[in-house]
Scaffold this active site. Structure first.
Site, PDB file in Angstrom:
ATOM      1  N   HIS A   7       3.784   6.202  11.665  1.00 14.36           N
ATOM      2  CA  HIS A   7       5.030   5.438  11.762  1.00 14.36           C
ATOM      3  C   HIS A   7       6.215   6.345  12.118  1.00 14.36           C
ATOM      4  O   HIS A   7       7.238   5.853  12.592  1.00 14.36           O
ATOM      5  CB  HIS A   7       5.344   4.754  10.433  1.00 14.36           C
ATOM      6  CG  HIS A   7       4.841   3.340  10.318  1.00 14.36           C
ATOM      7  ND1 HIS A   7       4.982   2.408  11.312  1.00 14.36           N
ATOM      8  CD2 HIS A   7       4.237   2.681   9.292  1.00 14.36           C
ATOM      9  CE1 HIS A   7       4.473   1.239  10.906  1.00 14.36           C
ATOM     10  NE2 HIS A   7       4.007   1.386   9.690  1.00 14.36           N
ATOM     11  N   GLY A  26       0.815  -1.213   0.000  1.00 18.46           N
ATOM     12  CA  GLY A  26       0.000   0.000   0.000  1.00 18.46           C
ATOM     13  C   GLY A  26       0.850   1.266   0.000  1.00 18.46           C
ATOM     14  O   GLY A  26       0.656   2.158  -0.826  1.00 18.46           O
ATOM     15  N   ALA A  27       1.786   1.332   0.945  1.00 16.20           N
ATOM     16  CA  ALA A  27       2.611   2.532   1.061  1.00 16.20           C
ATOM     17  C   ALA A  27       3.775   2.233   1.989  1.00 16.20           C
ATOM     18  O   ALA A  27       3.810   1.177   2.626  1.00 16.20           O
ATOM     19  CB  ALA A  27       1.796   3.685   1.622  1.00 16.20           C
ATOM     20  N   MET A  28       4.710   3.178   2.075  1.00 12.99           N
ATOM     21  CA  MET A  28       5.910   2.939   2.872  1.00 12.99           C
ATOM     22  C   MET A  28       6.340   4.201   3.601  1.00 12.99           C
ATOM     23  O   MET A  28       6.413   5.283   3.026  1.00 12.99           O
ATOM     24  CB  MET A  28       7.023   2.436   1.933  1.00 12.99           C
ATOM     25  CG  MET A  28       8.320   2.145   2.623  1.00 12.99           C
ATOM     26  SD  MET A  28       8.140   0.839   3.871  1.00 12.99           S
ATOM     27  CE  MET A  28       9.370   1.357   5.042  1.00 12.99           C
ATOM     28  N   GLU A  29       6.663   4.005   4.886  1.00 10.08           N
ATOM     29  CA  GLU A  29       6.883   5.126   5.809  1.00 10.08           C
ATOM     30  C   GLU A  29       8.303   5.693   5.822  1.00 10.08           C
ATOM     31  O   GLU A  29       8.738   6.222   6.851  1.00 10.08           O
ATOM     32  CB  GLU A  29       6.531   4.649   7.227  1.00 10.08           C
ATOM     33  CG  GLU A  29       7.509   3.603   7.847  1.00 10.08           C
ATOM     34  CD  GLU A  29       7.070   2.155   7.706  1.00 10.08           C
ATOM     35  OE1 GLU A  29       6.278   1.865   6.787  1.00 10.08           O
ATOM     36  OE2 GLU A  29       7.514   1.314   8.496  1.00 10.08           O
ATOM     37  N   ASN A  30       9.063   5.629   4.704  1.00  8.06           N
ATOM     38  CA  ASN A  30      10.432   6.160   4.683  1.00  8.06           C
ATOM     39  C   ASN A  30      10.505   7.525   5.355  1.00  8.06           C
ATOM     40  O   ASN A  30       9.646   8.372   5.136  1.00  8.06           O
ATOM     41  CB  ASN A  30      10.893   6.305   3.234  1.00  8.06           C
ATOM     42  CG  ASN A  30      10.539   5.105   2.402  1.00  8.06           C
ATOM     43  OD1 ASN A  30      10.978   4.016   2.692  1.00  8.06           O
ATOM     44  ND2 ASN A  30       9.684   5.290   1.410  1.00  8.06           N
ATOM     45  N   GLU A  80       4.133  -2.416  13.565  1.00 10.92           N
ATOM     46  CA  GLU A  80       2.927  -2.526  12.743  1.00 10.92           C
ATOM     47  C   GLU A  80       1.648  -2.665  13.572  1.00 10.92           C
ATOM     48  O   GLU A  80       0.654  -1.998  13.305  1.00 10.92           O
ATOM     49  CB  GLU A  80       3.056  -3.671  11.730  1.00 10.92           C
ATOM     50  CG  GLU A  80       4.168  -3.462  10.706  1.00 10.92           C
ATOM     51  CD  GLU A  80       4.070  -2.161   9.908  1.00 10.92           C
ATOM     52  OE1 GLU A  80       3.018  -1.493   9.963  1.00 10.92           O
ATOM     53  OE2 GLU A  80       5.064  -1.794   9.248  1.00 10.92           O
ATOM     54  N   HIS A 104      -1.634   6.122   8.759  1.00  3.84           N
ATOM     55  CA  HIS A 104      -0.775   5.004   9.174  1.00  3.84           C
ATOM     56  C   HIS A 104       0.703   5.325   8.902  1.00  3.84           C
ATOM     57  O   HIS A 104       1.539   5.215   9.801  1.00  3.84           O
ATOM     58  CB  HIS A 104      -1.209   3.742   8.416  1.00  3.84           C
ATOM     59  CG  HIS A 104      -0.404   2.531   8.728  1.00  3.84           C
ATOM     60  ND1 HIS A 104      -0.803   1.598   9.657  1.00  3.84           N
ATOM     61  CD2 HIS A 104       0.794   2.094   8.258  1.00  3.84           C
ATOM     62  CE1 HIS A 104       0.108   0.639   9.731  1.00  3.84           C
ATOM     63  NE2 HIS A 104       1.093   0.923   8.887  1.00  3.84           N
ATOM     64  N   GLU A 105       0.993   5.740   7.675  1.00  3.01           N
ATOM     65  CA  GLU A 105       2.399   6.008   7.329  1.00  3.01           C
ATOM     66  C   GLU A 105       2.927   7.184   8.144  1.00  3.01           C
ATOM     67  O   GLU A 105       4.060   7.170   8.607  1.00  3.01           O
ATOM     68  CB  GLU A 105       2.569   6.282   5.831  1.00  3.01           C
ATOM     69  CG  GLU A 105       2.009   5.208   4.908  1.00  3.01           C
ATOM     70  CD  GLU A 105       2.438   3.797   5.243  1.00  3.01           C
ATOM     71  OE1 GLU A 105       3.540   3.601   5.770  1.00  3.01           O
ATOM     72  OE2 GLU A 105       1.640   2.858   4.985  1.00  3.01           O
TER      73      GLU A 105
END
Ligand code: 0A1
Ligand code: ZN
Length: 853
Positions: free
Chosen positions: A297, A257-261, A316, A293-294
């Site tokens: 994080h 879905g997505a990534m919290e970089n 998570e 959510h991201e």
């Protein structure tokens, strides 16, 4: 250099790396097929380290040069990376490597999506960018220089704050130490939708959502969601953002879905881009939740990260729990809870009750990518919810403050997390910790007794064996209970009963008449509840329960039993259920979104699972027939009500994706779906033709397809949206979802021949193959054709994208529920997949677990 061979990694074997990384400086010379990555890393040997081996991960890298303190050295290539002899004092390590982003179809490391460079490093993708100790407990500050590839990459982004940005070169600096999995780089022709946010301590943060030209009009909603998330995390958790800028990029090719970089979140375009014309209410709600959510994080994952990948649920589970709290606050608490429980039962329960069952904190894995599961995420969030229920809201807040204070900047374990709660509450949480190590869904059985004054609930718990765990110990289960009298008044507000033993009794004194209990309110624990109560009691709870979740649950149980009766005995659908439901639907004091959920019924797959647990062999065709018959029975029983429900919930004026109007549309669309069974699609055709937003247009199309009158609409829909990839994904999915069971494989084969079936794009692959697997009656059609078709495509996708292939193998995880013929057919397909030459580590592990579990 060889990639690492399949190998099992164990939690118990954890050893820290023998070197600290003081700083990382990276230079990227971008080129589609030959990008150069120059790294300069400052290492310091850790005194008395137990593991002094200098091993750096590296996969698919061409090493050009390696130096220590400026002097060229010899390295030893070993499986999965390299080794070198290094000084026992601090030193500077330098390498230059070459990588090929264009050839990277697996979408891990640095790859290209539609001419744009982008990265995905969680969990172990950084090792495909340069040689590095690619493990989450190695944290460092990063400086990044990106040099352009001609004119194609005017925008070049990385983590942290932009230092120098020109057309030919960009420099980024991230002051917060981070593990490599949070590294990110994006470069390409991008346009920003900008805004600002002023934090708690009055710092102005520059916000941007970067998209490809043409998508600018789809960013406003995501930006509003981001600002709401930033404010909410300050208000509720006291967490402030910590950089001068926050960037989000939308990419079309993305496995998840997505990534919290850190400071540079990368999103699957389906999880951030939305406009009223192209996105449904469901899409809007999901986007709001994923942006939150991201963003969340940043504290739960980035500032405090995981020591090793076994601790994945630490970030998570907690972050899913936080985003659920956010959605409940932004929208409706009971509606969010019901949605989450539906998802938990649809995704986590089958996982936990089948061959892929694993603890929230697994103890071994071969490929970590296979453990981004509903158990780690959703059950992980349930565990946090139970902890909060047990200690109370205030103690939860105090424990979290302590967690952030004590562990900021660290890579932590579940033990650290539990210790914070033990210390701040004085509770012994040893038994509670079993939720992290014991797999499977516990069953809680309830027996009631009443002697004229004392009402007693006898509770017992049990848990079926799961792979690797034959014996289970009793867990701490918070069972929330309220009591009602015959009039439906609440005579005892919700209490938490702590079930800690295999059998335990709880008494309620001083009741002159027999109370009616409402048990597991708000779904206070991820368990299956067995309650020997009749339909009259359930109908009473459906009419009167003061807990919104349990009121919905009573209706759900009635629907389930009615469906099971129809499948097993051919009994007609339960009239008490239909009458009770009608009363709820007519009650205008109830939120339309809640009433829409009430109209739902258990999925066909859930019914199959239920039948299997009862000792029957589920017949997918019979389940399909019974489910359709119940919908028809509802349409007939509510025929006088439906036109009004539909008309009264039309929303006038400018489109708003807010919970209120979205709830009305969901009720109107639920009514439309039933109405279509009475008017042969007349209302649906009108809605489709006049719709000015995707929620109404898609619901119109869906109802027309149900009525077998959707052919023309499918064509006009395609003509209208052929240039919008996200909408065309919906066009594919719709056709799969609405295929007749016997025609499913033919429909899917035809769609696979369509020129727009770009199967290397994960969204498009899932739009077709994910829906094929989700079509219960069609996937399990007696011909076995769908099993074969899915296996064919998994075999084709595996060499291109192992991660997406492996995840989709889970379609077969329920195979042991079905009859011998189906089991033999599925086993044959799984064995065919397993026997492919060069099958990926990801898919090998999944198929083996499913076959052996
Ligand atoms: N951490 C991200 C999800 C994510 C996980 C794994 C990935 O590649 C294997 C990519 C993204 C999240 O929880 O949103
Ligand atoms: Zn996450």
């Amino acid at each position: 250099m060889k990639d690492a061979a399949p190998q099992t990694i164990y939690l118990k074997d954890y050893t820290p790396f023998g070197f600290a990384v003081e700083s990382v400086s990276l230079t990227f010379r971008l080129h589609p097929t030959a990008t150069r990555v120059i790294s300069k890393i400052r290492f310091t040997p850790i005194p008395d380290a137990s593991d002094t081996r200098f091993f750096l991960h590296g996969e698919q890298l061409k090493l050009i040069s390696a130096k220590i303190d400026g002097v060229e050295i010899n390295t030893k290539m070993v499986e999965g990376g390299l080794e070198a002899d290094v000084p026992d004092v601090p030193f500077t390590w330098e390498t230059e490597v070459e990588i090929n982003p264009q050839a990277n179809t697996a979408l891990e490391g640095l790859y290209m999506s539609n001419g744009m460079y982008c990265t995905q490093c969680e969990a172990e993708g950084f090792r495909k960018i340069t040689f590095y100790p690619d493990r989450p407990d190695v944290m460092s500050v990063f400086d990044v220089k990106i040099e352009a590839d001609g004119d194609n990459t005017p925008i070049m982004l990385s983590n942290g704050n932009g230092v120098e940005l020109s057309k030919a070169r960009a420099t980024w600096s991230d002051p917060w130490p981070k593990p490599a999995y949070l590294f990110a780089l994006v470069a390409g022709e991008l346009i920003a939708h900008r805004d600002t946010f002023t934090t708690l301590s009055d710092k102005q943060v520059q916000l941007a959502i970067w998209v490809r030209p043409g998508d600018e009009h789809k960013c406003a909603f995501g930006m509003a969601a981001l600002k709401k998330s930033m404010k909410w995390d300050e208000d509720v958790y006291g967490r402030e953002y910590d950089l001068d800028e926050f960037n989000i990029v939308a990419v079309d090719d993305f496995n998840m879905g997505a990534m919290e970089n850190k400071g540079l979140n990368i999103f699957n375009s389906s999880c951030v881009l939305a406009s009223p014309e192209t996105a449904t209410d469901g899409n809007f709600e999901r986007i709001e939740a994923i942006i939150a959510h991201e963003y969340f994080h940043n504290w739960t994952g980035n500032r405090i990260t995981c020591r090793d990948w076994f601790q994945l649920c630490l970030k998570e589970g907690l972050t899913v729990f936080r985003d659920a709290q956010f959605t409940a606050d932004m929208r409706s608490e009971p509606v969010k809870r019901i949605d989450d429980v539906i998802t938990l039962r649809a995704r986590q329960f089958p996982e936990d009750q089948g061959p892929l069952s694993h603890p929230v904190r697994p103890e071994s894995f071969q490929e970590i990518n296979n453990f981004y599961t509903a158990t780690v995420y959703e059950k992980g969030a349930e565990v946090i919810g139970m902890l909060k229920t047990l200690v109370g809201d205030e103690a939860y807040s105090k424990a979290l403050d302590l967690y952030f204070m004590r562990h900021d900047g660290q890579a932590c374990t579940i033990e650290d997390w539990i210790a914070v709660f033990e210390e701040s509450t004085g509770r012994d949480l040893n038994q509670f910790k079993l939720w992290y190590s014991q797999s499977g869904t516990p069953e809680v059985a309830v027996r009631e007794a009443y002697d004229g004054t004392t009402f007693t609930l006898h509770l017992s718990q049990s848990s079926a064996p799961t792979p690797g765990q034959s014996q289970k110990a009793a867990q701490v289960i918070p069972v929330t209970v309220g009591l009602l009298n015959d009039n439906g008044d609440e005579i005892l507000p919700t209490q938490v009963l702590e079930l800690t033993q295999e059998e335990q009794s709880f008494t309620f004194e001083g009741h002159a008449s027999r109370p009616i209990p409402s048990i597991l309110r708000g779904f206070s624990a991820p368990v299956t509840l067995r309650q020997d109560i009749d339909n009259t009691r359930r109908a009473f709870l459906l009419a009167h329960d003061t807990d919104a979740f349990n009121r919905w649950e009573a209706g759900r149980d009635l629907a389930r039993d009615s469906l099971l009766g129809a499948v097993l005995e051919g009994t007609p659908h339960n009239t008490a259920y239909l009458q009770g439901l009608k009363a709820v639907l007519s009650d205008e004091t109830l939120d339309p979104a809640y009433r829409a959920l009430m109209l739902g019924q258990p999925s066909q797959s859930e019914l199959a699972s239920e039948l299997h647990k009862m000792g029957h062999t589920p017949d997918p065709a019979a389940i399909h027939t019974a489910s359709e018959a119940l919908r028809r029975a509802k349409a007939e029983a509510f025929s006088d009500l439906l036109p009004g429900l539909y008309a009264d919930n039309q929303v006038a004026g400018t489109f708003s994706p807010d919970a209120g109007p979205a709830g009305q549309r969901s009720l109107a669309n639920a009514a439309l779906s039933l109405l279509t069974r009475l008017d042969q699609g007349k209302t649906a055709a009108q809605q489709y033709a006049s719709a000015d937003n995707m929620t109404l247009q898609l619901a119109g199309l869906s109802a027309l397809l149900d009525a077998e009158k959707g052919e023309d609409a499918l064509e006009t829909f395609y003509d209208q949206w052929q240039n919008d990839r996200l909408v065309i994904d919906k066009w594919f999915s719709m056709q799969v979802m609405h295929a007749k069971p016997a025609a499913l494989t033919k429909t899917v084969r035809k769609l696979c021949d369509h020129p727009d079936f770009e199967w290397k794009n994960p969204n498009r692959f899932r739009a077709v193959m994910g829906m094929l697997a989700a079509h219960h009656a069609g996937f399990h059609h007696e011909s076995g054709g769908a099993y074969e078709l899915l296996a064919d495509w998994l075999i084709r996708l595996d060499p291109v994208n192992p991660q997406t292939t492996a995840r989709m193998c889970a379609a077969f995880q329920t195979w042991k529920r079905y009859d011998q013929t189906r089991q033999t057919m599925i086993q044959g397909q799984l064995e065919r997949i397993a026997s492919q030459n060069g099958l990926s580590r990801d898919t090998t592990e999944m198929v083996t677990r499913i076959l052996e579990g």
